[in-house]
Design an enzyme around this catalytic site. Structure first.
Site, PDB file in Angstrom:
ATOM      1  N   GLU A  32      -2.984  -4.516  -2.976  1.00  0.00           N
ATOM      2  CA  GLU A  32      -3.752  -5.509  -4.080  1.00  0.00           C
ATOM      3  C   GLU A  32      -3.680  -4.653  -5.488  1.00  0.00           C
ATOM      4  O   GLU A  32      -3.529  -5.307  -6.443  1.00  0.00           O
ATOM      5  CB  GLU A  32      -4.988  -6.106  -3.590  1.00  0.00           C
ATOM      6  CG  GLU A  32      -4.979  -6.803  -2.457  1.00  0.00           C
ATOM      7  CD  GLU A  32      -5.354  -5.842  -1.150  1.00  0.00           C
ATOM      8  OE1 GLU A  32      -4.774  -4.868  -0.994  1.00  0.00           O
ATOM      9  OE2 GLU A  32      -5.956  -6.287  -0.387  1.00  0.00           O
TER      10      GLU A  32
ATOM     11  N   CYS B  68      -4.045   0.523  -2.527  1.00  0.00           N
ATOM     12  CA  CYS B  68      -3.913  -0.563  -1.752  1.00  0.00           C
ATOM     13  C   CYS B  68      -3.065  -1.385  -2.325  1.00  0.00           C
ATOM     14  O   CYS B  68      -2.816  -1.220  -3.476  1.00  0.00           O
ATOM     15  CB  CYS B  68      -5.147  -1.178  -1.460  1.00  0.00           C
ATOM     16  SG  CYS B  68      -6.584  -0.628  -0.768  1.00  0.00           S
TER      17      CYS B  68
ATOM     18  N   ASN C  29       0.780  -1.173   0.196  1.00  0.00           N
ATOM     19  CA  ASN C  29      -0.197  -0.068   0.162  1.00  0.00           C
ATOM     20  C   ASN C  29       0.941   1.270  -0.097  1.00  0.00           C
ATOM     21  O   ASN C  29       1.901   1.379   0.684  1.00  0.00           O
ATOM     22  CB  ASN C  29      -0.986  -0.036   1.078  1.00  0.00           C
ATOM     23  CG  ASN C  29      -0.436  -0.273   2.653  1.00  0.00           C
ATOM     24  OD1 ASN C  29       0.481  -0.971   2.663  1.00  0.00           O
ATOM     25  ND2 ASN C  29      -0.965   0.600   3.349  1.00  0.00           N
TER      26      ASN C  29
ATOM     27  N   CYS D 147     -10.163  -4.989   0.594  1.00  0.00           N
ATOM     28  CA  CYS D 147     -11.242  -4.062   0.574  1.00  0.00           C
ATOM     29  C   CYS D 147     -12.159  -4.271  -0.333  1.00  0.00           C
ATOM     30  O   CYS D 147     -11.863  -4.980  -1.454  1.00  0.00           O
ATOM     31  CB  CYS D 147     -10.851  -2.345   0.746  1.00  0.00           C
ATOM     32  SG  CYS D 147     -10.242  -1.950  -0.922  1.00  0.00           S
TER      33      CYS D 147
ATOM     34  N   CYS E 213     -10.726  -3.067  -3.847  1.00  0.00           N
ATOM     35  CA  CYS E 213      -9.768  -4.153  -4.456  1.00  0.00           C
ATOM     36  C   CYS E 213     -10.393  -5.470  -4.998  1.00  0.00           C
ATOM     37  O   CYS E 213      -9.953  -5.939  -5.955  1.00  0.00           O
ATOM     38  CB  CYS E 213      -8.504  -4.460  -3.296  1.00  0.00           C
ATOM     39  SG  CYS E 213      -7.572  -3.143  -3.097  1.00  0.00           S
TER      40      CYS E 213
ATOM     41  N   ASN F 293      -1.036   8.505   0.934  1.00  0.00           N
ATOM     42  CA  ASN F 293      -0.946   9.843   0.388  1.00  0.00           C
ATOM     43  C   ASN F 293      -1.723  10.892   1.325  1.00  0.00           C
ATOM     44  O   ASN F 293      -2.666  10.540   1.823  1.00  0.00           O
ATOM     45  CB  ASN F 293      -1.301  10.099  -1.094  1.00  0.00           C
ATOM     46  CG  ASN F 293      -0.988  11.629  -1.570  1.00  0.00           C
ATOM     47  OD1 ASN F 293      -1.592  12.469  -1.076  1.00  0.00           O
ATOM     48  ND2 ASN F 293      -0.365  11.368  -2.564  1.00  0.00           N
ATOM     49  N   ALA F 294      -1.090  12.021   1.739  1.00  0.00           N
ATOM     50  CA  ALA F 294      -1.681  13.161   2.712  1.00  0.00           C
ATOM     51  C   ALA F 294      -3.144  13.129   2.065  1.00  0.00           C
ATOM     52  O   ALA F 294      -4.206  13.453   2.983  1.00  0.00           O
ATOM     53  CB  ALA F 294      -1.063  13.804   2.914  1.00  0.00           C
TER      54      ALA F 294
END
Length: 159
Positions: free
Chosen positions: A73, A71, A60, A111, A114, A63-64
């Site tokens: 996957e 992810c 994974n 998730c 994904c 990013n802010a």
């Protein structure tokens, strides 16, 4: 009318994994160590076995601006799609958990985003992808197809 939907999966003890499944576990574990997760502190590693025997990994990348991350996957399967577009994915192994823990046994499944992305690749290659997910110890969960994790799936036939 209310109905019930069941999914099929297998729970495997680590000692019962095949040699290739252990290699995928190890590759996922190593990929997880390189995850970039400074916000969630939840590191995920993924390893995919291609039909030619090559193992491709991803992790994974946060990013802010949260929606801009990706992810493990999807990092893995998008890399495969971009660099190995004609090879089929046979197996995909995922390990995810808090980075602060040296070990954990809770298996984290992919998730929803994904699952949908994996389903697209499974549909494209017209062959099921075996999905494995686990913690760093404990049981491994295996589904024979992404469809087992995404029973009401959406594909191009709806378009």
């Amino acid at each position: 009318m209310e109905k019930e939907l069941r999914i099929k999966f297998t729970q495997i003890e680590f000692k019962d994994l095949s040699e290739i499944e252990r290699q995928l576990f190890d590759a996922s574990k190593k990929a997880r160590e390189n995850a970039y997760a400074p916000y969630s502190h939840f590191n995920v590693g993924c390893a995919a076995l291609l039909e030619n025997g090559e193992i491709i990994t991803g992790n994974n990348q946060e990013n802010a601006a949260y929606p801009s991350g990706l992810c493990a996957e999807r990092v893995t399967i998008f890399h495969i799609g971009a660099n190995y577009p004609h090879l089929k994915i046979k197996k995909l192994f995922v390990i995810g958990g808090p980075s602060r823990l040296a070990t954990f046994s809770t298996a984290t499944p992919p998730c929803g985003a994904c699952r949908q992305s994996m389903f697209e690749y499974e549909t494209k290659q017209e062959q099921a992808i075996e999905i494995y997910f686990s913690g760093l110890e404990g049981s491994v969960f295996k589904c024979n197809s992404v469809k087992d994790l995404l029973p009401f799936s959406f594909d191009a036939s709806f378009l």
